[in-house]
Design a protein around this motif. Structure first.
Motif, mmCIF file in Angstrom:
data_model
loop_
_atom_site.group_PDB
_atom_site.id
_atom_site.type_symbol
_atom_site.label_atom_id
_atom_site.label_comp_id
_atom_site.label_asym_id
_atom_site.label_seq_id
_atom_site.Cartn_x
_atom_site.Cartn_y
_atom_site.Cartn_z
ATOM 1 N N PRO A 140 -3.077 13.103 -6.253
ATOM 2 C CA PRO A 140 -1.716 12.783 -5.794
ATOM 3 C C PRO A 140 -1.716 11.579 -4.860
ATOM 4 C CG PRO A 140 -2.144 15.136 -5.631
ATOM 5 C CD PRO A 140 -3.456 14.496 -5.959
ATOM 6 N N ALA A 141 -0.720 10.736 -5.010
ATOM 7 C CA ALA A 141 -0.650 9.513 -4.216
ATOM 8 C C ALA A 141 -0.345 9.825 -2.760
ATOM 9 C CB ALA A 141 0.402 8.580 -4.789
ATOM 10 N N GLN A 142 -1.066 9.189 -1.851
ATOM 11 C CA GLN A 142 -0.829 9.336 -0.424
ATOM 12 C C GLN A 142 0.029 8.199 0.135
ATOM 13 O OE1 GLN A 142 -2.013 12.153 1.403
ATOM 14 N NE2 GLN A 142 -2.203 12.704 -0.754
ATOM 15 N N ASN A 143 -0.169 6.995 -0.387
ATOM 16 C CA ASN A 143 0.522 5.817 0.119
ATOM 17 C C ASN A 143 1.167 5.041 -1.022
ATOM 18 O OD1 ASN A 143 -0.684 6.042 2.915
ATOM 19 N ND2 ASN A 143 -2.552 5.777 1.715
ATOM 20 N N GLY A 144 2.250 4.337 -0.693
ATOM 21 C CA GLY A 144 2.874 3.503 -1.706
ATOM 22 C C GLY A 144 1.941 2.407 -2.170
ATOM 23 N N ILE A 145 1.550 1.525 -1.261
ATOM 24 C CA ILE A 145 0.495 0.539 -1.517
ATOM 25 C C ILE A 145 -0.478 0.597 -0.352
ATOM 26 C CG2 ILE A 145 -0.104 -1.870 -1.839
ATOM 27 C CD1 ILE A 145 2.546 -2.358 -3.132
#
Length: 432
Positions: free
Chosen positions: A108-113
């Motif tokens: 799962p993504a933690q940060n946008g970029i």
């Protein structure tokens, strides 16, 4: 009939001309910028930003067309130094990086970029929201640029830089974040400091507008910080490297209406942490500027008004085990406080009397928070000053007030001085 020697000269000159032209073409090819990598939802070579990043190298440009990108993007290593990721629109909301259901490398993504160990990274014209950690994040870097970005309703930080030397966050907006809209932290000590600029930004409805744990050499200027719990809060904590926060400037900002009580049950934002330092010490609500354990900060030429607890303050942290969270030489000069803006603060200034050398000058007609028996000239000396206890412990009566406020959540509003604000075009007060 030309002679054989002349013919040889003519042929040799032609070969030289061809050689020169060939060298010019090669030189031009070497100097030409590589073509941009273009990302869009349909019809482009890259359908994801991460796909374009994986194909990029140093000084590459990735152009992202308007659309919704449900992904977390990771840029890792110096092979990407100088990378530009730019939304192809002046309206950053049209290039949306969405955190709900987003995946990143490994889960799962933690940060946008996220940029790790990448120098001169440029992020521009994009919006990130609903990420489990942060919107736009750089770590261990030099000279980043965040421009025309929006970060909203991230679990922790909107725009976040950590352990970086030099950089800029400009013309950007952070709102609804569980810690702060803008954050610069863990700045290494530098013999020849490289400045960081936080300028022409807007932060609203965050727990903190700006939070800078152990940040240094930062100039925060020409921004609007309103409707946060606390507007601007450089701070020193033992939990992060390179204590203390030091040598920063806060100037030419509008800091107002920071009365967002995110502790209310109805609040759309919840704090991601338990506050400053040890458990039980909460962030104060209703404060414009808070220098928490800071050294050498200059707060000047700001308009600070309509904050129901305190306009601007400097305090130490006696609970910090390193002893480095001490208020030293912080200057509050040439600010327009509540009365000048026709919108009073609870009190314009608060000083706990700890440390040494903090001072107040040319701020007009002001109100001072004085629970102590000590005279105002001792707690709020003009500049330059030598007063203070010299330690992290301040005046007992002043510290008693601080302890009452930060030891609770739902009870902080009882310390407020509430009133109706004069109208301001385009903004409305929000208290949670």
């Amino acid at each position: 009939m030309i002679s054989r020697s002349i013919r040889r000269l003519a042929i040799g000159g032609g070969m030289a001309l061809v050689a020169c032209l060939s060298l010019a073409v090669v030189a031009q090819a070497k100097s030409a910028k590589p073509a941009a990598l273009v990302v869009c939802k349909h019809g482009c070579r890259y359908a994801t930003i991460q796909g374009a990043v994986n194909a990029s190298g140093k000084k590459a440009t990735i152009q992202v067309k308007p659309g919704k990108y449900v992904e977390g993007v990771t840029v890792t290593g110096h092979k990407h130094d100088g990378l530009h990721i730019i939304g192809l629109t002046k309206n950053p909301a049209k290039v949306l990086i969405e955190g709900k259901n987003a995946k990143g490398p490994g889960g799962p993504a933690q940060n946008g970029i996220e940029g790790d160990n990448v120098n001169n990274l440029v992020l521009e014209n994009m919006k990130a929201e609903h990420f489990a950690a942060n919107g736009f994040y750089v770590n261990n870097c030099t000279n980043y640029l965040f421009k025309n970005l929006i970060a909203g309703f991230e679990h922790a930080y909107g725009l976040f830089a950590f352990r970086c030397i030099g950089g800029r966050m400009t013309q950007s907006t952070g709102f609804g974040n569980g810690d702060s809209g803008f954050y610069v932290g863990g700045t290494p000590f530098e013999k020849k400091p490289v400045p960081t600029f936080i300028d022409h930004d807007i932060a609203y409805e965050n727990v903190l507008g700006y939070s800078g744990t152990n940040s240094k050499y930062v100039t925060i200027e020409n921004g609007q910080w309103y409707n946060n719990g606390t507007g601007i809060a450089p701070n020193t904590l033992v939990t992060e490297p390179f204590e203390p926060t030091a040598d920063g400037v806060i100037k030419n900002n509008l800091v107002f209406w920071n009365n967002f009580d995110y502790y209310r049950k109805s609040s759309p934002v919840k704090t991601v942490s338990s506050g400053f330092g040890p458990a039980g010490i909460q962030y104060p609500v209703g404060v414009g500027v808070l220098i928490f354990g800071g050294t050498g900060w200059v707060i000047k030429d700001n308009s600070i008004f309509g904050n129901f607890l305190i306009g601007a303050s400097t305090v130490s942290d006696p609970t910090n085990s390193s002893g480095k969270a001490i208020s030293v030489g912080n200057q509050f000069i040439d600010n327009k406080m509540g009365t000048a803006m026709h919108d009073t603060n609870g009190a314009d200034f608060f000083n706990d009397g700890s440390g040494h050398g903090s001072c107040f000058a040319n701020n007009g007609t002001v109100t001072l928070y004085s629970a102590a028996d000590a005279p105002d000239s001792q707690l709020y000396p003009t500049c330059p000053a030598t007063t203070g206890t010299g330690t992290t412990t301040g005046d007992p009566d002043q510290e008693g007030v601080v302890a009452q406020i930060v030891s609770q959540t739902t009870g902080q509003e009882k310390f407020w001085h509430v009133h109706k604000h004069p109208a301001r075009p385009g903004v409305k007060p929000f208290e949670g």
